[in-house]
Design a protein around this motif. Structure first.
Motif, PDB file in Angstrom:
ATOM      1  N   LEU A  98       0.850  -1.187   0.000  1.00 10.37           N
ATOM      2  CA  LEU A  98       0.000   0.000   0.000  1.00 10.37           C
ATOM      3  C   LEU A  98       0.886   1.237   0.000  1.00 10.37           C
ATOM      4  N   ALA A  99       0.323   2.347  -0.446  1.00  7.96           N
ATOM      5  CA  ALA A  99       1.034   3.623  -0.423  1.00  7.96           C
ATOM      6  C   ALA A  99       0.194   4.630   0.354  1.00  7.96           C
ATOM      7  N   PRO A 100       0.836   5.647   0.934  1.00  7.44           N
ATOM      8  CA  PRO A 100       0.084   6.671   1.672  1.00  7.44           C
ATOM      9  C   PRO A 100      -0.620   7.660   0.754  1.00  7.44           C
ATOM     10  N   GLY A 101      -0.616   7.415  -0.539  1.00  3.38           N
ATOM     11  CA  GLY A 101      -1.262   8.289  -1.518  1.00  3.38           C
ATOM     12  C   GLY A 101      -0.937   7.810  -2.913  1.00  3.38           C
ATOM     13  N   LEU A 102      -1.399   8.553  -3.906  1.00  4.45           N
ATOM     14  CA  LEU A 102      -1.111   8.199  -5.291  1.00  4.45           C
ATOM     15  C   LEU A 102       0.306   8.624  -5.655  1.00  4.45           C
TER      16      LEU A 102
END
Length: 227
Positions: free
Chosen positions: A152-156
Motif C-alpha cells: 500500500l502507499a500513503p497516496g497516489l
C-alpha cells in the motif's frame, strides 16, 4: 566527432545511452528476482535480515557481466528505492537487500509497526491494481498472493512523500481505512522506502469491509461502487 555528419555522432551517443539504460533495467529486474524470490534457487546465502553479499552475487553467472559500480548506480538511481546497500557491521563486505516485495520469508526486514496513535499512521492508504481485477477485489478483498505482504502507499504516485507502493500504470486505486483495520487486529508496517505493508488477515486477504472508497484512475478518474 564526425564533422561531416554530426548527427551520426549524436545517434551513436544516444544509442549507447539507451543500451546503458536497458542494461540497468536488466540488472534492476535481476536483482529484484534474486533478492525477493530466487535467492535459494540461485544458490545464494541470504541472512535473516534479507541481505546477500554483493561479491557473491557478482560471482554468479547471471550477474557476471556487472560490477559493484553497476550495482551501486542502480541502487542510487532507482526511483522507488527498492534496494538497500550497506557494509556488513563485522566484515565490512558490501551487502544488498530488497526493501520489500518478498515471496521468501525474511525474519527481520527492519519493518516499523504502525500503531493507531502514531502521528505517521495514515487515515487512508491506497493499493494500486487494474480494473480487470475489480470484480474479484470488490467481492473477496485484496490478496497478498505469493508475497508475504500486500503493498500500500500513503497516496497516489507523485503526491508528497509517495515514492513507491504501486505501479505507475495502475488504473485502479483501492483506498483502505487503516485505523479501522488496525482496530480489528490487522497489522501494518512501514518499509524503509515508505511502502505500507500488511499481511492481511489469517487467510492472507484484506477484507472489503476495510475499503473506504475506490477509484478508476484511467482514462479519467471516477468513483466506483463498493457494493
Amino acid at each position: 566527432m564526425d564533422c561531416q555528419n554530426p548527427g551520426k555522432s549524436r545517434r551513436r551517443r544516444g544509442g549507447r545511452g539507451t543500451r546503458d539504460e536497458g542494461r540497468d533495467v536488466r540488472l534492476s529486474k535481476s536483482l529484484s528476482y534474486a533478492l525477493r524470490h530466487g535467492a535459494c534457487k540461485m544458490g545464494f546465502r541470504m541472512s535473516s535480515d534479507g541481505f546477500i553479499f554483493v561479491d557473491e552475487l557478482l560471482s554468479h553467472q547471471h550477474f557476471s557481466s556487472f560490477s559493484l559500480e553497476d550495482v551501486e548506480r542502480v541502487v542510487a538511481t532507482n526511483d522507488k528505492q527498492r534496494f538497500k546497500l550497506q557494509n556488513h557491521p563485522e566484515s565490512g563486505r558490501v551487502q544488498i537487500r530488497a526493501n520489500q516485495g518478498h515471496s521468501v520469508q525474511v525474519e527481520d526486514l527492519e519493518l516499523r509497526p504502525v500503531v493507531s496513535d502514531d502521528p505517521d499512521c495514515p487515515q487512508e492508504a491506497v493499493h494500486g491494481s487494474y480494473m480487470m481485477h475489480w470484480a474479484s477485489i470488490r467481492s473477496q478483498g485484496l490478496s497478498r498472493m505469493t508475497r508475504t505482504h500486500i503493498h500500500l502507499a500513503p497516496g497516489l504516485p507523485g503526491e508528497g512523500r509517495v515514492i513507491s507502493g504501486m505501479r505507475g500504470n495502475c488504473d485502479l486505486a483501492v483506498y483502505i481505512d487503516v485505523p479501522k483495520a488496525l482496530s480489528d487486529g490487522i497489522k501494518f508496517y512501514w518499509s524503509e522506502n515508505g511502502v505500507l505493508l500488511t499481511p492481511g488477515g489469517a487467510d492472507g486477504l484484506l477484507s472489503p469491509r476495510y475499503f473506504s472508497r475506490a477509484q478508476r484512475l484511467k482514462p479519467s478518474q471516477c468513483e466506483l461502487e463498493l457494493q
